[in-house]
Scaffold this motif. Sequence first.
Motif, PDB file in Angstrom:
ATOM      1  N   VAL A   1       1.007  -1.366  -0.046  1.00  0.00           N
ATOM      2  CA  VAL A   1       0.047   0.012  -0.163  1.00  0.00           C
ATOM      3  C   VAL A   1       1.005   1.177   0.139  1.00  0.00           C
ATOM      4  N   LEU A   2       0.400   2.347  -0.933  1.00  0.00           N
ATOM      5  CA  LEU A   2       1.263   3.510  -0.871  1.00  0.00           C
ATOM      6  C   LEU A   2       0.618   4.666   0.079  1.00  0.00           C
ATOM      7  N   TYR A   3       1.289   5.137   0.826  1.00  0.00           N
ATOM      8  CA  TYR A   3       0.983   6.158   1.842  1.00  0.00           C
ATOM      9  C   TYR A   3       1.590   7.529   1.405  1.00  0.00           C
ATOM     10  N   ARG A   4       0.841   8.727   1.713  1.00  0.00           N
ATOM     11  CA  ARG A   4       1.575   9.897   1.620  1.00  0.00           C
ATOM     12  C   ARG A   4       1.178  10.552   2.958  1.00  0.00           C
ATOM     13  N   ARG A   5       2.068  11.381   3.495  1.00  0.00           N
ATOM     14  CA  ARG A   5       1.633  12.050   4.888  1.00  0.00           C
ATOM     15  C   ARG A   5       1.274  13.508   4.425  1.00  0.00           C
ATOM     16  N   THR A   6       0.181  13.742   4.883  1.00  0.00           N
ATOM     17  CA  THR A   6      -0.743  15.104   4.776  1.00  0.00           C
ATOM     18  C   THR A   6      -0.755  15.698   6.022  1.00  0.00           C
ATOM     19  N   SER A   7      -1.414  16.795   6.134  1.00  0.00           N
ATOM     20  CA  SER A   7      -1.572  17.585   7.443  1.00  0.00           C
ATOM     21  C   SER A   7      -2.776  16.762   8.369  1.00  0.00           C
ATOM     22  N   ALA A   8      -3.537  16.100   7.642  1.00  0.00           N
ATOM     23  CA  ALA A   8      -4.611  15.455   8.196  1.00  0.00           C
ATOM     24  C   ALA A   8      -4.096  13.810   8.836  1.00  0.00           C
ATOM     25  N   GLY A   9      -3.229  13.415   8.079  1.00  0.00           N
ATOM     26  CA  GLY A   9      -2.693  12.344   8.454  1.00  0.00           C
ATOM     27  C   GLY A   9      -2.078  11.482   7.526  1.00  0.00           C
ATOM     28  N   TRP A  10      -2.140  10.131   7.228  1.00  0.00           N
ATOM     29  CA  TRP A  10      -1.464   9.284   6.118  1.00  0.00           C
ATOM     30  C   TRP A  10      -2.806   8.905   5.084  1.00  0.00           C
ATOM     31  N   LEU A  11      -2.402   9.496   3.936  1.00  0.00           N
ATOM     32  CA  LEU A  11      -3.436   9.337   2.950  1.00  0.00           C
ATOM     33  C   LEU A  11      -3.100   7.899   2.164  1.00  0.00           C
ATOM     34  N   PRO A  12      -4.008   6.989   2.196  1.00  0.00           N
ATOM     35  CA  PRO A  12      -3.513   5.716   1.491  1.00  0.00           C
ATOM     36  C   PRO A  12      -4.051   6.076  -0.169  1.00  0.00           C
ATOM     37  N   GLY A  13      -2.823   5.308  -0.834  1.00  0.00           N
ATOM     38  CA  GLY A  13      -3.302   5.317  -2.203  1.00  0.00           C
ATOM     39  C   GLY A  13      -3.468   3.859  -2.586  1.00  0.00           C
ATOM     40  N   ALA A  14      -2.468   3.413  -3.898  1.00  0.00           N
ATOM     41  CA  ALA A  14      -2.785   2.055  -4.557  1.00  0.00           C
ATOM     42  C   ALA A  14      -2.472   0.937  -3.249  1.00  0.00           C
ATOM     43  N   THR A  15      -3.019  -0.204  -3.874  1.00  0.00           N
ATOM     44  CA  THR A  15      -3.066  -1.460  -2.965  1.00  0.00           C
ATOM     45  C   THR A  15      -2.859  -2.525  -4.196  1.00  0.00           C
ATOM     46  N   TRP A  16      -1.512  -3.130  -3.665  1.00  0.00           N
ATOM     47  CA  TRP A  16      -1.164  -4.315  -4.878  1.00  0.00           C
ATOM     48  C   TRP A  16      -0.767  -5.589  -4.144  1.00  0.00           C
ATOM     49  N   SER A  17      -0.914  -6.542  -4.865  1.00  0.00           N
ATOM     50  CA  SER A  17      -0.500  -7.724  -4.231  1.00  0.00           C
ATOM     51  C   SER A  17       1.054  -7.980  -4.734  1.00  0.00           C
ATOM     52  N   ALA A  18       1.863  -8.756  -3.970  1.00  0.00           N
ATOM     53  CA  ALA A  18       3.206  -8.805  -4.295  1.00  0.00           C
ATOM     54  C   ALA A  18       3.933 -10.160  -3.925  1.00  0.00           C
ATOM     55  N   HIS A  19       4.867 -10.489  -4.221  1.00  0.00           N
ATOM     56  CA  HIS A  19       5.823 -11.450  -3.732  1.00  0.00           C
ATOM     57  C   HIS A  19       7.092 -11.152  -2.994  1.00  0.00           C
ATOM     58  N   ASN A  20       7.493 -11.861  -1.809  1.00  0.00           N
ATOM     59  CA  ASN A  20       8.672 -11.636  -1.308  1.00  0.00           C
ATOM     60  C   ASN A  20       9.483 -12.738  -1.208  1.00  0.00           C
TER      61      ASN A  20
END
Length: 267
Positions: free
Chosen positions: A110-129
């Motif tokens: 999940v991608l997050y960007r910090r804003t003055s209100a908090g952490w805004l979530p962006g895209a959610t993707w599946s992945a391998h590790n």
Amino acid sequence: MGSSTSRPVPVGIWAAALVVSVTLVGCGGGTRAAESAPGAPGASGAPGTTQAAMPRLRSADTEASATSAASVPARLPGLGPATLAEIPENARQVVLVTGRGKDSPTARVVLYRRTSAGWLPGATWSAHNALRGWTDDHHAGDLRSPIGVFGLTDAGGLLADPGTELPYDRSRGFAVGGTGFEGEPLAGSFDYVVAINYNHEPGTSPLDWTRPLGAGKGGGIWLHVDHGGPTHGCVSLAQGHMKELLRTLDPDQHPVIVMGDAESLKR
């Protein structure tokens, strides 16, 4: 070197990448891939579904004003106090990789960007590790991905820069062949790469072989294109998601990756 200028890799590094064992880097496919993978970081996961595109906005206040404060978490979800304390104060972008289990090779990103209100979530993707899951004490060849918080400062790939603001090294050194742990072809896995700053010298190409913690602690841990199987230590995403990630990451926002299995990240 920059988002629109390729950074040449010294011939010595490229040549070394062709002969050094995959155990010195940490990713790559299976055993057969070790002979052909130049930098041999990891394999990949099945393509995920983008739930929300990560907007590339310069103003945190603009983002916050467009989003209900009630829908923006004040802290990154799923992270405990010890993990949160590792995130630098100046980090405005976080790639949160949550493994399904300590021994699982699959994860959610999940991608997050910090804003003055908090952490805004962006895209959610599946992945391998990594094939064997996660570890707090990564070593070369253990087939586990390192748990922790790491900077994202350098990118590259076999293909042309897709429009990232990170320094981008386009090089034939990212060519890879062979097959992964499940017999899947590795070709194209390193078309797009972001170096994860685990035992990596920030400000250098992902192909750079400098290992600040020593060779025994592994290295070459990357975000890269998914090819349908577990990795040696990297985190892999579908090609389209890697392109979106590269276009989103902004060095002025001091992006980091927070990665590990769900239980470990709660500490």
